[in-house]
Design a protein around this motif. Structure first.
Motif, PDB file in Angstrom:
ATOM      1  N   LEU A  34       0.825  -1.200   0.000  1.00 57.92           N
ATOM      2  CA  LEU A  34       0.000   0.000   0.000  1.00 57.92           C
ATOM      3  C   LEU A  34       0.867   1.262   0.000  1.00 57.92           C
ATOM      4  O   LEU A  34       2.056   1.195   0.322  1.00 57.92           O
ATOM      5  CB  LEU A  34      -0.949  -0.011   1.196  1.00 57.92           C
ATOM      6  N   PRO A  35       0.271   2.407  -0.384  1.00 55.35           N
ATOM      7  CA  PRO A  35       1.071   3.633  -0.544  1.00 55.35           C
ATOM      8  C   PRO A  35       1.829   4.051   0.718  1.00 55.35           C
ATOM      9  O   PRO A  35       1.424   3.737   1.846  1.00 55.35           O
ATOM     10  CB  PRO A  35       0.018   4.683  -0.908  1.00 55.35           C
ATOM     11  N   TYR A  36       2.942   4.745   0.484  1.00 49.38           N
ATOM     12  CA  TYR A  36       3.748   5.414   1.514  1.00 49.38           C
ATOM     13  C   TYR A  36       4.399   4.452   2.510  1.00 49.38           C
ATOM     14  O   TYR A  36       4.682   4.820   3.642  1.00 49.38           O
ATOM     15  CB  TYR A  36       2.907   6.458   2.276  1.00 49.38           C
ATOM     16  N   LYS A  37       4.628   3.213   2.081  1.00 44.54           N
ATOM     17  CA  LYS A  37       5.300   2.258   2.964  1.00 44.54           C
ATOM     18  C   LYS A  37       6.794   2.232   2.674  1.00 44.54           C
ATOM     19  O   LYS A  37       7.212   2.339   1.521  1.00 44.54           O
ATOM     20  CB  LYS A  37       4.725   0.837   2.770  1.00 44.54           C
ATOM     21  N   GLU A  38       7.563   2.059   3.722  1.00 42.86           N
ATOM     22  CA  GLU A  38       9.015   1.917   3.572  1.00 42.86           C
ATOM     23  C   GLU A  38       9.376   0.513   4.058  1.00 42.86           C
ATOM     24  O   GLU A  38       9.293   0.212   5.257  1.00 42.86           O
ATOM     25  CB  GLU A  38       9.746   2.982   4.391  1.00 42.86           C
ATOM     26  N   LEU A  39       9.727  -0.358   3.133  1.00 41.80           N
ATOM     27  CA  LEU A  39      10.011  -1.749   3.491  1.00 41.80           C
ATOM     28  C   LEU A  39      11.377  -1.842   4.165  1.00 41.80           C
ATOM     29  O   LEU A  39      12.282  -1.067   3.885  1.00 41.80           O
ATOM     30  CB  LEU A  39       9.972  -2.639   2.253  1.00 41.80           C
ATOM     31  N   THR A  40      11.500  -2.822   5.037  1.00 40.15           N
ATOM     32  CA  THR A  40      12.781  -3.015   5.738  1.00 40.15           C
ATOM     33  C   THR A  40      13.408  -4.372   5.442  1.00 40.15           C
ATOM     34  O   THR A  40      14.544  -4.627   5.835  1.00 40.15           O
ATOM     35  CB  THR A  40      12.560  -2.896   7.263  1.00 40.15           C
ATOM     36  N   ARG A  41      12.645  -5.242   4.764  1.00 39.43           N
ATOM     37  CA  ARG A  41      13.160  -6.586   4.490  1.00 39.43           C
ATOM     38  C   ARG A  41      12.456  -7.154   3.266  1.00 39.43           C
ATOM     39  O   ARG A  41      11.638  -6.493   2.655  1.00 39.43           O
ATOM     40  CB  ARG A  41      12.897  -7.499   5.706  1.00 39.43           C
TER      41      ARG A  41
END
Length: 425
Positions: free
Chosen positions: A410-417
């Motif tokens: 979904l919009p505006y997510k910053e993945l870490t893995r």
């Protein structure tokens, strides 16, 4: 004189197209570099004596104002957006704006569902409709589907000698016919008398207390108009073998993108990137098959794109990037040596270096004649995510050296893995 009406619904519809429709009205989603309904408008401009295009829906007028203005400038044709006060369904919207459609005394008007993608044979439909003379009230563009898939569409029983529709059923519970309604119609202006009869009977039911709170202005073209017309000698179908698909889910956008790019090869080669390595003094990226690159996009010469790729305005594609069967929207940034396969990268999203973003194609079965897109639900009966294309909503950040498989972000997510088979909320 002719007109065209494009039905686009509103923000409450198109939920299966999320997250791509969360920041942009679904009808304006770019397929092969052009907003979805611009392909409809372009097809209409090729019809002789078609003077006006009316877009009907219940999106706020401000959502489409700029688009309409740009289309008028580009195609030099009258285009208006008419906003419904509420969802009136297909025939309800047409009847509500009947005065605007009849203005100028057109002999007939096209009606096109906004979520249909096709090689629209509108001139052929017009000639067919004229051949039927005054008998033809409505001509439906029809196409073939498999027996199983036909249950999801309006099914047509046709007299093959006269092309008259003898029987019509919308989404039947048992098999009726493999010939289906493709959501494109040519209507004589007399059709308003037929719709008025439906509207008046609903009003009468309301005052007789038999409507159970239903909005009497909501009229469905398929169930309320076409089904009763079948067998009266006024309803006809033109069968086409041209490419046709519905754009219900985000996954179907990749399939539609491929076919519109293929049409460019035949009709608008200037919209495709050249398959050469040298362009004047500047080295161009390697292009395989049909690829659309917006003129403002910045693509590194060592990138490899295609087949069937669209790159939006202002997108940046870094060195060594490989993209195929994907749509990269405006302002997205794909960093060095990343791989994007069967995916849609949302507006302003960033994919880091050496990352892999990959989905699973959901094309129609090539071994089944006339097979259409399945458009499966997000989850299967076990509650697990069905394999599909990977979608990044707008302004998503995928860090370097991460693998994202069969997932929706979904919009505006910053993945870490890394993620596999997940919806990241």
């Amino acid at each position: 004189m002719l007109k065209a009406v494009i039905l686009i619904g509103g923000p409450l519809k198109g939920t299966r197209f999320r997250p791509l429709s969360l920041d942009l009205p679904k009808p304006l989603f770019p397929v092969a570099g052009l907003p979805m309904i611009q392909h409809h408008i372009e097809a209409c401009t090729n019809v002789p004596n078609l003077k006006e295009i009316l877009i009907l829906g219940y999106y706020p007028a401000s959502d489409l104002a700029q688009f309409v203005s740009e289309m008028i400038q580009e195609y030099k044709i009258n285009i208006r957006y008419l906003q419904e006060f509420t969802a009136l369904s297909t025939a309800g919207g047409i009847y509500h704006f009947r005065d605007q459609i009849r203005c100028g005394n057109p002999e007939a008007f096209f009606v096109m569902n906004g979520d249909v993608c096709a090689d629209f044979p509108l001139v052929e439909m017009l000639n067919f409709h004229h051949q039927k003379g005054d008998r033809a009230l409505v001509t439906i563009l029809s196409t073939e589907a498999t027996r199983q898939q036909s249950l999801h569409y309006g099914c047509i029983v046709l007299d093959k000698d006269t092309s008259e529709i003898k029987h019509y059923v919308e989404k039947p519970s048992t098999f009726v016919s493999t010939l289906i309604n493709s959501g494109v119609y040519l209507c004589s202006v007399e059709i308003f008398q037929t719709i008025a009869a439906v509207f008046n009977s609903r009003q009468q039911e309301y005052y007789d207390g038999g409507v159970n709170g239903r909005d009497t202005a909501v009229i469905h073209l398929e169930q309320d108009v076409l089904m009763p017309l079948a067998g009266t000698g006024r309803l006809f179908a033109l069968q086409t073998n041209n490419w046709w698909s519905q754009l219900k889910t985000a996954g179907s956008a990749i399939y539609a993108n491929r076919h519109y790019l293929e049409l460019y090869r035949r009709r608008h080669q200037n919209r495709l990137a050249l398959q050469v390595t040298e362009s004047g003094d500047r080295k161009q990226c390697t292009v395989i098959g049909d690829v659309h690159i917006h003129p403002t996009a910045n693509v590194h010469s060592s990138a490899v794109l295609g087949p069937n790729v669209s790159i939006g305005s202002g997108a940046v594609i870094g060195p060594g990037v490989r993209i195929r069967e994907s749509i990269v929207l405006s302002g997205a940034h794909i960093a060095d040596h990343s791989l994007v396969l069967h995916s849609i990268v949302g507006r302003g999203s960033k994919v880091g270096q050496w990352s892999r973003v990959e989905g699973t194609p959901c094309d129609p079965n090539p071994n089944k004649p006339f097979a259409k897109m399945e458009n499966p639900p997000l989850f299967n009966s076990d509650g697990r995510l069905n394999p599909s294309i990977t979608i990044l909503g707008c302004s998503v950040t995928v860090p370097s050296e991460v693998i994202l498989l069969n997932s929706i972000v979904l919009p505006y997510k910053e993945l870490t893995r890394s993620f596999k088979n997940e919806i990241i909320l």
